[in-house]
Design a protein around this motif. Structure first.
Motif, mmCIF file in Angstrom:
data_model
loop_
_atom_site.group_PDB
_atom_site.id
_atom_site.type_symbol
_atom_site.label_atom_id
_atom_site.label_comp_id
_atom_site.label_asym_id
_atom_site.label_seq_id
_atom_site.Cartn_x
_atom_site.Cartn_y
_atom_site.Cartn_z
ATOM 1 N N ASP A 95 0.794 -1.066 0.056
ATOM 2 C CA ASP A 95 0.100 0.131 -0.010
ATOM 3 C C ASP A 95 0.944 1.087 0.063
ATOM 4 O OD1 ASP A 95 -2.001 1.818 0.379
ATOM 5 O OD2 ASP A 95 -3.111 0.772 1.954
ATOM 6 N N ASN A 108 -2.095 -4.354 0.956
ATOM 7 C CA ASN A 108 -3.537 -4.861 0.408
ATOM 8 C C ASN A 108 -3.663 -6.283 0.046
ATOM 9 O OD1 ASN A 108 -4.821 -1.887 -0.126
ATOM 10 N ND2 ASN A 108 -2.907 -1.851 -1.124
ATOM 11 N N HIS A 165 -10.654 -1.297 -4.832
ATOM 12 C CA HIS A 165 -9.683 -0.647 -3.800
ATOM 13 C C HIS A 165 -10.594 0.547 -3.483
ATOM 14 C CE1 HIS A 165 -6.791 1.997 -1.954
ATOM 15 N NE2 HIS A 165 -5.999 0.775 -1.728
ATOM 16 N N THR A 173 -0.825 -0.576 -11.027
ATOM 17 C CA THR A 173 -0.483 -0.900 -9.702
ATOM 18 C C THR A 173 0.777 -2.039 -9.766
ATOM 19 O OG1 THR A 173 -2.307 -0.604 -8.560
ATOM 20 C CG2 THR A 173 -0.934 -1.863 -7.174
#
Length: 234
Positions: A95, A108, A165, A173
């Motif tokens: 994260d 995450n 998210h 990401t």
């Protein structure tokens, strides 16, 4: 002092004590049964779409769909005290939005697929049809546990849940990995999960972690909507 009620209470107390001791001994036998789980998992197709990941979503947001290959041997987790084995795959990534002392460990994690595998002694608890139940009982005949129960081989498996998210942004990401997990539910004793280190004859998962990959750039989508189920990273 020696009424029938008192004698009944004493008998019941003695019975529950014996039942508790037997239960503890049964649960303790799991500690001496080797556990050697292993598995390989690999992402085969990754897409990021703008849409409504849940049927109840009120707005569009980015969500990722990850297909994967899975080869796992979890047969050593099935013992005479095993009732159900819960297997699941998560997508995990650092994260980048967390600041401060906990930033280094902020991760995450979202479940993308799961499955429940029953032992032969608890097949009647599974939500399966009569024909499948008959086949499972036949395969387990004469065996304490059918070893094939814990062997999985999935190819280009579609996820059960999409990845979203709280920010609504998930495209581009980096450093995402897929990880294989399990949870053993015994007939008697405590629930146990996959472990990060060896504990006696219980060995940590061998493999079970994919190579790092990235969620790609946003893919355009003409039609709104998506699967009726989703999963939000924590």
């Amino acid at each position: 002092m020696y009424s029938s009620l008192v004698r009944a209470q004493n008998a019941f107390g003695f019975f529950t004590t014996i039942a508790f001791v037997v239960g503890v001994l049964i649960a303790a036998t799991d500690l001496f049964a080797p556990r050697t789980p292993s598995g390989t998992v690999k992402a085969t197709n990754v897409q990021v779409v703008l849409g409504r990941p849940h049927y109840y979503s009120t707005r569009k947001e980015e969500y990722a769909v990850v297909k994967f290959d899975l080869d796992a041997d979890l047969s050593s987790l099935f013992r005479w005290n095993t009732k159900v084995l819960f297997v699941y795959v998560t997508a995990e990534w650092p994260d980048r939005n967390v600041r401060g002392a906990g930033a280094a460990n902020a991760t995450n994690s979202a479940v993308i697929w799961d499955s429940i595998i029953t032992s032969p002694s608890s097949d009647h608890l599974a939500n399966i049809g009569p024909a499948t139940l008959k086949k499972l009982r036949r395969s387990a005949a004469g065996k304490s546990i059918d070893p094939s129960r814990g062997k999985l081989r999935l190819r280009n498996q579609r996820p059960k849940y999409q990845i979203t998210h709280p920010s609504g942004k998930i495209a581009e990401t980096d450093d995402v990995v897929l990880k294989l997990h399990y949870n053993v539910q015994p007939w008697v004793g405590l629930l146990t999960w996959d472990q990060d280190s060896d504990l006696g004859v219980w060995k940590k998962m061998k493999g079970g972690l994919s190579k790092k990959f990235a969620f790609p750039v946003l893919k355009s989508k003409k039609q709104e909507g998506g699967s009726p189920r989703g999963n939000t990273a924590a």
